[in-house]
Design a protein around this motif. Structure first.
Motif, PDB file in Angstrom:
ATOM      1  N   GLU A  46       0.825  -1.198   0.000  1.00 36.20           N
ATOM      2  CA  GLU A  46       0.000   0.000   0.000  1.00 36.20           C
ATOM      3  C   GLU A  46       0.866   1.256   0.000  1.00 36.20           C
ATOM      4  O   GLU A  46       1.961   1.275   0.560  1.00 36.20           O
ATOM      5  CB  GLU A  46      -0.923   0.026   1.228  1.00 36.20           C
ATOM      6  CG  GLU A  46      -0.202   0.089   2.557  1.00 36.20           C
ATOM      7  CD  GLU A  46      -1.151   0.242   3.731  1.00 36.20           C
ATOM      8  OE1 GLU A  46      -2.364   0.407   3.526  1.00 36.20           O
ATOM      9  OE2 GLU A  46      -0.661   0.217   4.886  1.00 36.20           O
ATOM     10  N   THR A  58       1.468  13.786  -0.852  1.00 37.60           N
ATOM     11  CA  THR A  58       0.190  13.188  -0.519  1.00 37.60           C
ATOM     12  C   THR A  58       0.446  12.025   0.428  1.00 37.60           C
ATOM     13  O   THR A  58       1.515  11.414   0.387  1.00 37.60           O
ATOM     14  CB  THR A  58      -0.558  12.722  -1.776  1.00 37.60           C
ATOM     15  OG1 THR A  58      -1.884  12.384  -1.439  1.00 37.60           O
ATOM     16  CG2 THR A  58       0.119  11.533  -2.413  1.00 37.60           C
ATOM     17  N   TYR A  59      -0.543  11.726   1.278  1.00 41.80           N
ATOM     18  CA  TYR A  59      -0.370  10.715   2.309  1.00 41.80           C
ATOM     19  C   TYR A  59      -1.594   9.812   2.391  1.00 41.80           C
ATOM     20  O   TYR A  59      -2.720  10.245   2.132  1.00 41.80           O
ATOM     21  CB  TYR A  59      -0.168  11.377   3.677  1.00 41.80           C
ATOM     22  CG  TYR A  59       1.064  12.237   3.768  1.00 41.80           C
ATOM     23  CD1 TYR A  59       1.014  13.597   3.480  1.00 41.80           C
ATOM     24  CD2 TYR A  59       2.285  11.680   4.127  1.00 41.80           C
ATOM     25  CE1 TYR A  59       2.149  14.386   3.544  1.00 41.80           C
ATOM     26  CE2 TYR A  59       3.429  12.462   4.197  1.00 41.80           C
ATOM     27  CZ  TYR A  59       3.345  13.806   3.899  1.00 41.80           C
ATOM     28  OH  TYR A  59       4.478  14.588   3.960  1.00 41.80           O
ATOM     29  N   ALA A  60      -1.361   8.597   2.807  1.00 44.42           N
ATOM     30  CA  ALA A  60      -2.475   7.715   3.141  1.00 44.42           C
ATOM     31  C   ALA A  60      -3.169   8.250   4.382  1.00 44.42           C
ATOM     32  O   ALA A  60      -2.518   8.853   5.253  1.00 44.42           O
ATOM     33  CB  ALA A  60      -1.955   6.305   3.392  1.00 44.42           C
ATOM     34  N   ASP A  61      -4.470   8.038   4.460  1.00 45.96           N
ATOM     35  CA  ASP A  61      -5.234   8.540   5.612  1.00 45.96           C
ATOM     36  C   ASP A  61      -4.667   8.014   6.935  1.00 45.96           C
ATOM     37  O   ASP A  61      -4.667   8.717   7.942  1.00 45.96           O
ATOM     38  CB  ASP A  61      -6.698   8.120   5.485  1.00 45.96           C
ATOM     39  CG  ASP A  61      -7.419   8.868   4.379  1.00 45.96           C
ATOM     40  OD1 ASP A  61      -8.500   8.402   3.972  1.00 45.96           O
ATOM     41  OD2 ASP A  61      -6.907   9.913   3.924  1.00 45.96           O
ATOM     42  N   SER A  62      -4.163   6.800   6.914  1.00 47.28           N
ATOM     43  CA  SER A  62      -3.703   6.164   8.145  1.00 47.28           C
ATOM     44  C   SER A  62      -2.432   6.787   8.714  1.00 47.28           C
ATOM     45  O   SER A  62      -2.110   6.577   9.880  1.00 47.28           O
ATOM     46  CB  SER A  62      -3.460   4.671   7.895  1.00 47.28           C
ATOM     47  OG  SER A  62      -2.505   4.488   6.876  1.00 47.28           O
ATOM     48  N   ARG A  64      -1.456  10.235   7.740  1.00 47.06           N
ATOM     49  CA  ARG A  64      -1.468  11.706   7.612  1.00 47.06           C
ATOM     50  C   ARG A  64      -1.403  12.357   8.993  1.00 47.06           C
ATOM     51  O   ARG A  64      -2.108  11.976   9.913  1.00 47.06           O
ATOM     52  CB  ARG A  64      -2.721  12.149   6.870  1.00 47.06           C
ATOM     53  CG  ARG A  64      -2.724  13.658   6.544  1.00 47.06           C
ATOM     54  CD  ARG A  64      -3.926  14.043   5.712  1.00 47.06           C
ATOM     55  NE  ARG A  64      -3.870  13.447   4.390  1.00 47.06           N
ATOM     56  CZ  ARG A  64      -4.712  12.512   3.974  1.00 47.06           C
ATOM     57  NH1 ARG A  64      -5.659  12.075   4.765  1.00 47.06           N
ATOM     58  NH2 ARG A  64      -4.597  12.015   2.754  1.00 47.06           N
TER      59      ARG A  64
END
Length: 125
Positions: A46, A58-62, A64
């Protein structure tokens, strides 16, 4: 030939901090997009964080708010600073590089052509 070498992984307790580094050879971090991915046992790889050639991130929600991706152009090195680590962050972390410079699909595995061998991050509770 492009090669990516990650370093900085290790074992920490929950709440700890690690900084991963990725040093590419045969490749300019200045001109193209790069990213960090992770893969835990039994799970798909992922996207964690990506940065375009222009510095858009940009970042994964998990992650950020806890992780920060950056590039040092002079050192031609990609970094991932990981704060407030949690056991769910335990995984093999991979550096990825692309010949694309845009900001689309920065967290998409298919958006990258080159991959490092990975560095293990283990977070204990």
């Amino acid at each position: 030939q492009v090669q990516l070498v990650e370093s900085g992984g290790g074992s920490v307790q929950a709440g700890g901090t690690l900084r991963l580094s990725c040093a590419p050879s045969g490749y300019s971090a200045r001109n193209y997009r790069m990213g960090w991915f992770r893969q835990a046992p039994g799970k798909e790889r992922e996207g964690v964080a990506g940065i375009s050639a222009y510095g858009t991130t940009t970042y994964a929600d998990s992650v950020r708010g806890r992780f920060t991706v950056s590039k040092d152009i002079l050192k031609n090195t990609l970094f991932l600073r990981m704060n407030s680590l949690m056991p769910d962050d335990t995984a093999m972390y991979y550096c990825a590089a692309s010949i694309r410079s845009d900001t689309y699909e920065l967290l998409d595995v298919g958006g990258y052509s080159y991959w490092g061998q990975g560095t293990q991050v283990t977070v204990s509770s």
